[in-house]
Scaffold this motif. Structure first.
Motif, PDB file in Angstrom:
ATOM      1  N   PRO A  19       0.829  -1.207   0.000  1.00 60.40           N
ATOM      2  CA  PRO A  19       0.000   0.000   0.000  1.00 60.40           C
ATOM      3  C   PRO A  19       0.863   1.257   0.000  1.00 60.40           C
ATOM      4  CG  PRO A  19      -0.061  -1.050   2.153  1.00 60.40           C
ATOM      5  CD  PRO A  19       0.774  -1.927   1.262  1.00 60.40           C
ATOM      6  N   LEU A  20       0.546   2.161  -0.901  1.00 58.59           N
ATOM      7  CA  LEU A  20       1.184   3.469  -0.991  1.00 58.59           C
ATOM      8  C   LEU A  20       0.057   4.486  -1.161  1.00 58.59           C
ATOM      9  CD1 LEU A  20       4.022   2.504  -3.488  1.00 58.59           C
ATOM     10  CD2 LEU A  20       4.319   3.005  -1.061  1.00 58.59           C
ATOM     11  N   TYR A  21       0.389   5.751  -1.116  1.00 61.04           N
ATOM     12  CA  TYR A  21      -0.616   6.792  -1.260  1.00 61.04           C
ATOM     13  C   TYR A  21      -0.212   7.733  -2.384  1.00 61.04           C
ATOM     14  CZ  TYR A  21      -2.664   4.723   2.726  1.00 61.04           C
ATOM     15  OH  TYR A  21      -3.258   3.806   3.542  1.00 61.04           O
ATOM     16  N   LYS A 104      -5.404   5.907  -1.786  1.00 56.88           N
ATOM     17  CA  LYS A 104      -4.632   4.713  -1.470  1.00 56.88           C
ATOM     18  C   LYS A 104      -4.439   3.904  -2.753  1.00 56.88           C
ATOM     19  CE  LYS A 104      -4.437   0.805   1.696  1.00 56.88           C
ATOM     20  NZ  LYS A 104      -5.133   0.119   2.799  1.00 56.88           N
ATOM     21  N   TRP A 105      -3.241   3.371  -2.929  1.00 47.98           N
ATOM     22  CA  TRP A 105      -2.894   2.616  -4.140  1.00 47.98           C
ATOM     23  C   TRP A 105      -2.122   1.368  -3.718  1.00 47.98           C
ATOM     24  CZ3 TRP A 105       2.222   3.051  -6.861  1.00 47.98           C
ATOM     25  CH2 TRP A 105       2.213   2.391  -8.096  1.00 47.98           C
ATOM     26  N   LEU A 106      -2.449   0.237  -4.325  1.00 51.96           N
ATOM     27  CA  LEU A 106      -1.693  -0.992  -4.074  1.00 51.96           C
ATOM     28  C   LEU A 106      -0.713  -1.211  -5.225  1.00 51.96           C
ATOM     29  CD1 LEU A 106      -4.318  -3.553  -2.746  1.00 51.96           C
ATOM     30  CD2 LEU A 106      -2.540  -2.354  -1.467  1.00 51.96           C
ATOM     31  N   LEU A 107       0.559  -1.204  -4.911  1.00 51.08           N
ATOM     32  CA  LEU A 107       1.588  -1.512  -5.896  1.00 51.08           C
ATOM     33  C   LEU A 107       1.632  -3.032  -6.013  1.00 51.08           C
ATOM     34  CD1 LEU A 107       3.908  -0.793  -7.765  1.00 51.08           C
ATOM     35  CD2 LEU A 107       5.382  -0.599  -5.750  1.00 51.08           C
ATOM     36  N   MET A 108       1.264  -3.518  -7.184  1.00 53.59           N
ATOM     37  CA  MET A 108       1.123  -4.956  -7.375  1.00 53.59           C
ATOM     38  C   MET A 108       2.243  -5.547  -8.233  1.00 53.59           C
ATOM     39  SD  MET A 108      -1.636  -5.652  -5.697  1.00 53.59           S
ATOM     40  CE  MET A 108      -2.282  -7.209  -6.260  1.00 53.59           C
ATOM     41  N   GLU A 109       2.448  -4.955  -9.415  1.00 47.61           N
ATOM     42  CA  GLU A 109       3.408  -5.528 -10.341  1.00 47.61           C
ATOM     43  C   GLU A 109       4.186  -4.410 -11.013  1.00 47.61           C
ATOM     44  OE1 GLU A 109      -0.132  -6.602 -11.048  1.00 47.61           O
ATOM     45  OE2 GLU A 109      -0.355  -4.592 -11.831  1.00 47.61           O
ATOM     46  N   GLY A 110       5.243  -4.779 -11.686  1.00 47.68           N
ATOM     47  CA  GLY A 110       6.130  -3.832 -12.364  1.00 47.68           C
ATOM     48  C   GLY A 110       7.569  -4.247 -12.108  1.00 47.68           C
ATOM     49  N   GLY A 111       8.477  -3.380 -12.419  1.00 43.47           N
ATOM     50  CA  GLY A 111       9.870  -3.693 -12.167  1.00 43.47           C
ATOM     51  C   GLY A 111      10.766  -2.544 -12.556  1.00 43.47           C
TER      52      GLY A 111
END
Length: 126
Positions: A19-21, A104-111
């Motif tokens: 979780p990030l904002y 609120k934002w959920l960082l799920m995938e990436g790189g």
């Protein structure tokens, strides 16, 4: 259908789920930008060093100066209220250069990748 849901849930559980904002910055009194830019940048650098700032920057296009279209700041916080508290001391926010919409934002995938070259002591982030 249940098997698909279970497989999707399994994939989701394996993802970061951090979780990030996100603060969407909307232009306010941009006329004050030049006088407050240095203080804003110093605040951002300090927030980065404190570990509060994950990423930040203006939205841009070919016809507008940076900031004219607003921007986005992502902070590490325990709640949206905490994120607003952190961001409230940014001179751009305090002085009305920008207003914020915090989500609120959920960082799920990436790189990302980092290259460090010892021969010339350089680093590059991709």
């Amino acid at each position: 259908m249940v098997a698909h849901d279970e497989r999707a849930q399994e994939l989701l559980r394996a993802m970061l789920n951090k979780p990030l904002y996100v603060a969407l910055r909307k232009p306010g009194n941009l006329a004050r930008t030049p006088e407050l830019l240095e203080a804003h940048l110093r605040w951002m650098i300090a927030a980065e060093r404190r570990g509060e700032l994950f990423a930040s920057g203006p939205f841009t296009d070919d016809a507008s100066p940076p900031g004219a279209l607003g921007g986005m700041t992502i902070v590490r916080a325990t709640s949206a209220s905490h994120a607003r508290d952190i961001l409230s001391s940014d001179p751009f926010v305090k002085e009305g250069v920008v207003t914020l919409d915090v989500r609120k934002w959920l960082l799920m995938e990436g790189g990302f990748s980092v290259t460090v070259r010892l021969s010339d002591q350089s680093a590059h982030l991709f």
